[in-house]
Scaffold this active site. Structure first.
Site, PDB file in Angstrom:
ATOM      1  N   ASP A 139       9.732  -5.577   6.735  1.00  0.00           N
ATOM      2  CA  ASP A 139       8.867  -4.400   6.873  1.00  0.00           C
ATOM      3  C   ASP A 139       8.967  -3.524   5.628  1.00  0.00           C
ATOM      4  OD1 ASP A 139       7.312  -2.329   7.799  1.00  0.00           O
ATOM      5  OD2 ASP A 139       8.815  -1.547   9.183  1.00  0.00           O
ATOM      6  N   HIS A 147       1.838  -1.931   2.824  1.00  0.00           N
ATOM      7  CA  HIS A 147       2.722  -0.901   2.284  1.00  0.00           C
ATOM      8  C   HIS A 147       3.939  -1.529   1.621  1.00  0.00           C
ATOM      9  CE1 HIS A 147       6.062  -0.527   5.329  1.00  0.00           C
ATOM     10  NE2 HIS A 147       5.161  -0.985   6.175  1.00  0.00           N
ATOM     11  N   ASP A 170       1.026  -6.188   7.368  1.00  0.00           N
ATOM     12  CA  ASP A 170       2.216  -5.367   7.590  1.00  0.00           C
ATOM     13  C   ASP A 170       3.154  -6.117   8.525  1.00  0.00           C
ATOM     14  OD1 ASP A 170       4.042  -3.345   7.972  1.00  0.00           O
ATOM     15  OD2 ASP A 170       2.594  -1.834   8.620  1.00  0.00           O
ATOM     16  N   HIS A 203      13.567  -1.579  10.973  1.00  0.00           N
ATOM     17  CA  HIS A 203      14.006  -0.263  10.495  1.00  0.00           C
ATOM     18  C   HIS A 203      15.532  -0.131  10.450  1.00  0.00           C
ATOM     19  CE1 HIS A 203       9.997   2.144  11.118  1.00  0.00           C
ATOM     20  NE2 HIS A 203       9.877   1.127  10.275  1.00  0.00           N
ATOM     21  N   GLU A 245       4.091   4.834   3.626  1.00  0.00           N
ATOM     22  CA  GLU A 245       3.568   4.444   4.935  1.00  0.00           C
ATOM     23  C   GLU A 245       4.519   4.864   6.031  1.00  0.00           C
ATOM     24  OE1 GLU A 245       3.054   1.619   8.446  1.00  0.00           O
ATOM     25  OE2 GLU A 245       4.799   2.115   7.233  1.00  0.00           O
ATOM     26  N   GLU A 246       5.812   4.724   5.746  1.00  0.00           N
ATOM     27  CA  GLU A 246       6.824   5.016   6.759  1.00  0.00           C
ATOM     28  C   GLU A 246       6.906   6.502   7.095  1.00  0.00           C
ATOM     29  OE1 GLU A 246       7.986   2.766   8.447  1.00  0.00           O
ATOM     30  OE2 GLU A 246       8.273   0.934   7.274  1.00  0.00           O
TER      31      GLU A 246
END
Length: 310
Positions: A125, A113, A188, A280, A159-160
């Protein structure tokens, strides 16, 4: 990586697969230059910096990321297309790139992603997986690799938000087109700063997944790196492919899970600390990447692709 992945028991592979052993020397995969991968990450960081600090779905930074990756692949002779979809009231995009040649009825696909969360630039990420497969794709062209199977790469949107882009792509394929994809490999988070070396478990996955797991493990073994299996279930972009019966595999260096003392003894790093303390968060920048983990994973991605597609 959308949510925490549960870690399974450790498993170390002691030899290479028969498929790799049988591969002619002329088909040896290149050693991926990590500096090239890092240069791609720097570009993703620059894009985020110019677009409110993120590359999230529905935000300008995401589309700028798609356009930049597409430009690199177009220049390398790939056939690219951007697939749009709607999620959470905004337009999202997948980028699909096909390398000319190979058996169109026997497709090997790599993906990851490209979107970040809105809180930060998403460099580990999942800039790391996105940049790694981009560099591997560019090296297919640069080395003159002519696989017997057809190569396809995908960079997924949203994706998130729940694996939206990859699911949309798989659902858009006819049954015949799905059946042509013989392997899907997902990457990922491949550069976590306190890294683990995890390979997707084939347990419960479609028939043929075990061979992909073994190839990925063998790639790390060739580098002198022990691995552990991780049960990713439906928590990253391979999930839609697995539901369609397509063999899947992938690698992962850890998110907010805590590295154990045994893992620190095996891999180095800091026990009792998250694999990625900036998961994140706004600090998921280019400073949040282990160059060693990034390098090792990129080399394993290349060796697995060459062995699978030859």
């Amino acid at each position: 990586m959308r949510i925490l992945i549960a870690l399974a028991a450790a498993l170390m592979v002691t030899g290479s697969t028969a498929a790799q052993a049988a591969a002619p020397a002329a088909l040896a995969a290149p050693n991926i230059n990590v500096a090239n991968v890092q240069a791609h990450l720097n570009q993703f960081q620059s894009i985020a910096n110019a677009n409110s600090g993120n590359r999230a779905h529905g935000r300008p930074g995401y589309l700028a990321s798609i356009n930049w990756v597409k430009s690199k692949l177009d220049a390398a002779g790939y056939t690219t297309r951007v697939q749009s979809f709607t999620s959470n009231g905004a337009t999202g995009y997948n980028l699909i790139a096909d390398y000319p040649g190979g058996d169109a009825n026997n497709v090997v696909m790599l993906g990851g992603h490209l979107d970040s969360v809105s809180a930060g630039p998403g460099i580990n990420d999942n800039g790391t997986g996105s940049a790694s497969i981009l560099e591997v794709a560019l090296q297919v062209k640069a080395t003159g690799f002519q696989p017997t199977k057809h190569l396809r790469f995908g960079w997924w949107g949203a994706e998130e938000l729940g694996l939206v882009g990859s699911t949309y792509y798989v659902n858009s394929l006819s049954s015949t087109e799905k059946s042509k994809i013989k392997a899907y490999l997902n990457f990922d988070m491949t550069g976590s700063p306190n890294p683990g070396y995890f390979v997707y478990s084939s347990s419960g996955q479609p028939t043929g997944s075990a061979a992909l797991t073994q190839r990925l493990q063998a790639g790390f073994t060739a580098l002198g790196v022990q691995t552990e299996l991780t049960n990713v279930g439906g928590r990253s972009d391979h999930a839609a492919f697995a539901r369609a019966g397509i063999p899947t595999g992938g690698t992962f260096t850890g998110a907010e899970g805590i590295k154990t003392s045994a893992q620190a003894s095996k891999w180095g790093g800091t026990a009792g600390q998250a694999f990625d303390r900036c998961y994140h968060r706004s600090c998921d920048t280019t400073a949040n990447v282990s160059a060693t983990a990034l390098d090792r994973n990129a080399d394993v991605i290349a060796s697995t692709l060459w062995a699978t597609a030859a």
